[in-house]
Design a protein around this motif. Structure first.
Motif, PDB file in Angstrom:
ATOM      1  N   MET A  18      21.900 -37.820 -35.516  1.00  0.00           N
ATOM      2  CA  MET A  18      21.735 -37.188 -36.816  1.00  0.00           C
ATOM      3  C   MET A  18      22.507 -37.934 -37.903  1.00  0.00           C
ATOM      4  N   MET A  19      23.611 -38.571 -37.519  1.00  0.00           N
ATOM      5  CA  MET A  19      24.367 -39.391 -38.471  1.00  0.00           C
ATOM      6  C   MET A  19      23.854 -40.822 -38.513  1.00  0.00           C
ATOM      7  N   LYS A  20      22.840 -41.119 -37.691  1.00  0.00           N
ATOM      8  CA  LYS A  20      22.219 -42.438 -37.633  1.00  0.00           C
ATOM      9  C   LYS A  20      23.199 -43.533 -37.234  1.00  0.00           C
ATOM     10  N   LYS A  21      24.126 -43.178 -36.362  1.00  0.00           N
ATOM     11  CA  LYS A  21      25.053 -44.171 -35.829  1.00  0.00           C
ATOM     12  C   LYS A  21      24.434 -44.914 -34.643  1.00  0.00           C
ATOM     13  N   MET A  22      23.438 -44.293 -34.015  1.00  0.00           N
ATOM     14  CA  MET A  22      22.720 -44.921 -32.911  1.00  0.00           C
ATOM     15  C   MET A  22      21.253 -44.550 -33.017  1.00  0.00           C
ATOM     16  N   SER A  23      20.403 -45.393 -32.479  1.00  0.00           N
ATOM     17  CA  SER A  23      18.982 -45.057 -32.411  1.00  0.00           C
ATOM     18  C   SER A  23      18.781 -44.042 -31.295  1.00  0.00           C
ATOM     19  N   PRO A  24      17.743 -43.204 -31.371  1.00  0.00           N
ATOM     20  CA  PRO A  24      17.506 -42.242 -30.291  1.00  0.00           C
ATOM     21  C   PRO A  24      17.372 -42.903 -28.928  1.00  0.00           C
ATOM     22  N   MET A  25      16.687 -44.046 -28.869  1.00  0.00           N
ATOM     23  CA  MET A  25      16.510 -44.704 -27.585  1.00  0.00           C
ATOM     24  C   MET A  25      17.852 -45.179 -27.027  1.00  0.00           C
ATOM     25  N   GLY A  26      18.674 -45.788 -27.877  1.00  0.00           N
ATOM     26  CA  GLY A  26      19.981 -46.243 -27.428  1.00  0.00           C
ATOM     27  C   GLY A  26      20.865 -45.093 -26.990  1.00  0.00           C
ATOM     28  N   ALA A  27      20.831 -44.001 -27.767  1.00  0.00           N
ATOM     29  CA  ALA A  27      21.668 -42.843 -27.443  1.00  0.00           C
ATOM     30  C   ALA A  27      21.219 -42.176 -26.151  1.00  0.00           C
ATOM     31  N   LEU A  28      19.909 -42.089 -25.931  1.00  0.00           N
ATOM     32  CA  LEU A  28      19.396 -41.461 -24.715  1.00  0.00           C
ATOM     33  C   LEU A  28      19.797 -42.222 -23.458  1.00  0.00           C
ATOM     34  N   VAL A  29      20.043 -43.518 -23.595  1.00  0.00           N
ATOM     35  CA  VAL A  29      20.395 -44.334 -22.435  1.00  0.00           C
ATOM     36  C   VAL A  29      21.908 -44.476 -22.278  1.00  0.00           C
ATOM     37  N   LEU A  30      22.590 -44.875 -23.343  1.00  0.00           N
ATOM     38  CA  LEU A  30      23.991 -45.247 -23.233  1.00  0.00           C
ATOM     39  C   LEU A  30      24.938 -44.060 -23.097  1.00  0.00           C
ATOM     40  N   ILE A  31      24.667 -42.971 -23.822  1.00  0.00           N
ATOM     41  CA  ILE A  31      25.575 -41.824 -23.775  1.00  0.00           C
ATOM     42  C   ILE A  31      25.592 -41.180 -22.385  1.00  0.00           C
ATOM     43  N   PRO A  32      24.448 -40.862 -21.786  1.00  0.00           N
ATOM     44  CA  PRO A  32      24.503 -40.296 -20.424  1.00  0.00           C
ATOM     45  C   PRO A  32      25.086 -41.280 -19.413  1.00  0.00           C
ATOM     46  N   ALA A  33      24.833 -42.579 -19.589  1.00  0.00           N
ATOM     47  CA  ALA A  33      25.418 -43.566 -18.666  1.00  0.00           C
ATOM     48  C   ALA A  33      26.939 -43.522 -18.743  1.00  0.00           C
ATOM     49  N   LEU A  34      27.477 -43.417 -19.952  1.00  0.00           N
ATOM     50  CA  LEU A  34      28.930 -43.336 -20.127  1.00  0.00           C
ATOM     51  C   LEU A  34      29.490 -42.073 -19.484  1.00  0.00           C
ATOM     52  N   ASN A 337       2.639 -48.025 -31.341  1.00  0.00           N
ATOM     53  CA  ASN A 337       2.852 -46.618 -30.996  1.00  0.00           C
ATOM     54  C   ASN A 337       3.022 -46.433 -29.490  1.00  0.00           C
ATOM     55  N   VAL A 338       2.219 -47.156 -28.715  1.00  0.00           N
ATOM     56  CA  VAL A 338       2.288 -47.042 -27.261  1.00  0.00           C
ATOM     57  C   VAL A 338       3.663 -47.444 -26.755  1.00  0.00           C
ATOM     58  N   VAL A 339       4.140 -48.589 -27.216  1.00  0.00           N
ATOM     59  CA  VAL A 339       5.441 -49.098 -26.758  1.00  0.00           C
ATOM     60  C   VAL A 339       6.578 -48.179 -27.191  1.00  0.00           C
ATOM     61  N   ASN A 340       6.561 -47.751 -28.446  1.00  0.00           N
ATOM     62  CA  ASN A 340       7.640 -46.899 -28.953  1.00  0.00           C
ATOM     63  C   ASN A 340       7.723 -45.582 -28.192  1.00  0.00           C
ATOM     64  N   VAL A 341       6.587 -44.937 -28.012  1.00  0.00           N
ATOM     65  CA  VAL A 341       6.578 -43.622 -27.374  1.00  0.00           C
ATOM     66  C   VAL A 341       6.887 -43.729 -25.881  1.00  0.00           C
ATOM     67  N   SER A 342       6.238 -44.653 -25.194  1.00  0.00           N
ATOM     68  CA  SER A 342       6.482 -44.800 -23.762  1.00  0.00           C
ATOM     69  C   SER A 342       7.921 -45.206 -23.489  1.00  0.00           C
ATOM     70  N   GLY A 343       8.460 -46.088 -24.323  1.00  0.00           N
ATOM     71  CA  GLY A 343       9.853 -46.495 -24.166  1.00  0.00           C
ATOM     72  C   GLY A 343      10.804 -45.334 -24.346  1.00  0.00           C
ATOM     73  N   MET A 344      10.502 -44.459 -25.312  1.00  0.00           N
ATOM     74  CA  MET A 344      11.363 -43.304 -25.550  1.00  0.00           C
ATOM     75  C   MET A 344      11.319 -42.328 -24.380  1.00  0.00           C
ATOM     76  N   VAL A 345      10.159 -42.194 -23.759  1.00  0.00           N
ATOM     77  CA  VAL A 345      10.036 -41.305 -22.606  1.00  0.00           C
ATOM     78  C   VAL A 345      10.913 -41.792 -21.463  1.00  0.00           C
ATOM     79  N   PHE A 346      10.869 -43.080 -21.187  1.00  0.00           N
ATOM     80  CA  PHE A 346      11.687 -43.619 -20.099  1.00  0.00           C
ATOM     81  C   PHE A 346      13.179 -43.560 -20.440  1.00  0.00           C
ATOM     82  N   ALA A 347      13.513 -43.686 -21.726  1.00  0.00           N
ATOM     83  CA  ALA A 347      14.910 -43.530 -22.129  1.00  0.00           C
ATOM     84  C   ALA A 347      15.359 -42.087 -21.916  1.00  0.00           C
ATOM     85  N   ALA A 348      14.482 -41.125 -22.243  1.00  0.00           N
ATOM     86  CA  ALA A 348      14.802 -39.713 -22.017  1.00  0.00           C
ATOM     87  C   ALA A 348      14.994 -39.421 -20.538  1.00  0.00           C
TER      88      ALA A 348
END
Length: 481
Positions: A18-34, A337-348
């Protein structure tokens, strides 16, 4: 400890996007990994991620081919008549445009699939929003809430899950809930009216100039230029009346006019070019029949949805574009659109895999349920409705309905609250659920509209929560919950 870390992980994710410090895809991957490392289970991260991907892979496949399919249908002109009807209703009035968005999203939601709803709604409405320089987060928010309320249809998912989890009949859950859900949908329409009035006040109303030059289809042409220089019958956007014109929307700075993509192709509107080379008017009824058949088979669950979209996309490409070079061009046109959406699903999948695999979800749920005072036992319907709002936002529907709802139902049973009442109450949070970062369809919505997910979240959450509370209040007032 797992409970605390689970809540901290979710809060960290929301704050950063929400503060735009990370992209949703990056946050979905890196935060849970940490956080997986912090709970001492870093060695199992790979297993959790693979499990999460395995669960969401069918959804990613469905979105992949659904985007191709509906992209082709838009290219060949299947939805042009829908857009023309909406344009005639909207009349370049921002209030009508927002209300039209809610109505269109609600109607299309009858197919029970959020991704389909968002693809059709955005494709139909986003050109008009951009041309009128309206806030696109208003569009994404209204569409998500309308779809969320309609998502409670028996074939939409949540109702079927609640029925399966509590071993009750889906019709016994849904039919009594219709009055409360109708109130919720009316509230979304009323909210759309209010948001539309705010947009009208900010932008003013544009006059429409009808110009007839030949028999071509209606097309929206450049603002301020009328239909001058255009071909065919056009809707020219003439002089603005009222409003501040260039004002800004304080609630939607990044998703609004300044960053909504209004400047992309603003001089040459291409949303519904009546002369585009991809139109296939002779195949219109074939494409319409194919789409109706697809939606019918989805509702009747004849085949798995990913398989249906895979077959439908192959048929649509082959029939409408027999030449290989044209098929490749259509796939390439929708590749972003295909790449963005599919990539976000796998990040989630990383986020959900870590939440589930580490046990954080289970500990969080039990902590909340155990915190319900004994005196609230007879009011477990109300408690379930309130808890469904945050739980369906931070969890997948599968996790909530198969993991949490049975616990709530057992607690309610000891106080004489029926499983059906708990099941109905569990549907309350769906208006907010459709904007959850764990729902793949929301990435179709924001991706196609080119809206930042953080902007959509910041704008939509408060209104979606209010919509859910309205449904809950109506359910209690009607004696359903």
């Amino acid at each position: 400890m797992l409970t605390i870390l689970g809540f901290v992980m979710i809060a960290t994710f929301l704050v950063l996007i929400m503060m735009k410090k990370m992209s949703p895809m990056g946050a979905l991957v890196l935060i849970p990994a940490l956080f997986c490392v912090l709970v001492g289970k870093g060695a199992h991260l790979g297993d959790y991620v693979i499990d999460g991907i395995g669960e969401l892979a069918p959804t990613a496949a469905m979105l992949f081919f659904a985007i191709i399919y509906f992209g082709v249908m838009i290219d060949v002109g299947l939805f042009d008549p829908v857009v023309r009807v909406i344009l005639r209703f909207c009349k370049a009035d921002p209030m009508r445009v927002v209300v039209g968005t809610a109505v269109l999203a609600a109607i299309v939601s009858l197919d029970g699939d959020g991704s389909t709803t968002f693809m059709i709604t955005v494709s139909a409405m986003v050109p008009l929003y951009r041309k009128l320089k309206m806030s696109l987060v208003v569009m994404t928010g209204v569409a998500a809430m309308a779809n969320g309320v309609m998502n409670t249809l028996p074939w939409g998912g949540p109702t079927a899950r609640a029925a399966a989890a509590l071993k009750v009949d889906a019709s016994d859950i849904f039919v009594p809930m219709i009055p409360a859900l109708a109130v919720g949908l009316l509230f979304v329409f009323a909210l759309s009216y209010g948001l539309g009035l705010r947009e009208r006040k900010r932008l003013g109303v544009l006059t429409l100039d009808e110009v007839t030059e030949g028999d071509s289809e209606t097309v929206l042409v450049g603002a301020g230029a009328g239909a001058e220089g255009g071909k065919g019958k056009g809707i020219g956007l003439g002089k603005r009346t009222g409003g501040a014109g260039g004002g800004t929307d304080a609630e939607a700075p990044a998703g609004g006019p300044a960053a909504s993509g209004a400047d992309e192709g603003d001089d040459e509107f291409k949303g519904l070019d009546p002369n585009r080379a991809t139109l296939r008017p002779k195949l219109y009824w074939f494409n319409a029949a194919l789409t109706v058949a697809l939606l019918t088979l989805m509702i009747t669950e004849t085949l798995d949805i990913p398989v249906l979209f895979l077959l439908a996309a192959a048929i649509a490409l082959t029939v409408n574009f027999p030449r290989m070079v044209d098929q490749k061009a259509r796939v390439a046109a929708h590749a972003e659109n295909v790449v963005n959406v599919s990539g976000m699903v796998f990040a989630a999948a990383v986020f959900t895999g870590v939440l589930t695999g580490t046990g954080m979800v289970e500990h969080m749920a039990r902590w909340v349920v155990d915190g319900v005072p004994d005196a609230m036992g007879p009011q477990m319907g109300l408690v379930t409705g309130l808890l469904s709002i945050p739980f369906t936002y931070f969890m997948s529907n599968d996790g909530f309905y198969f993991g949490i709802v049975p616990i709530l139902a057992e607690a309610g049973h000891t106080h004489g609250v029926s499983a059906l009442e708990i099941a109905r109450a569990s549907l309350v949070g769906q208006a907010l659920h459709m904007s959850s970062p764990l729902v793949p369809a929301v990435y179709v919505l924001v991706g196609m509209a080119k809206v930042e997910f953080g902007d959509h979240t910041r704008f939509t959450v408060k209104w979606a929560v209010l919509t859910s509370l309205v449904v809950l209040a109506a359910g209690i007032a009607f004696g359903i919950i």
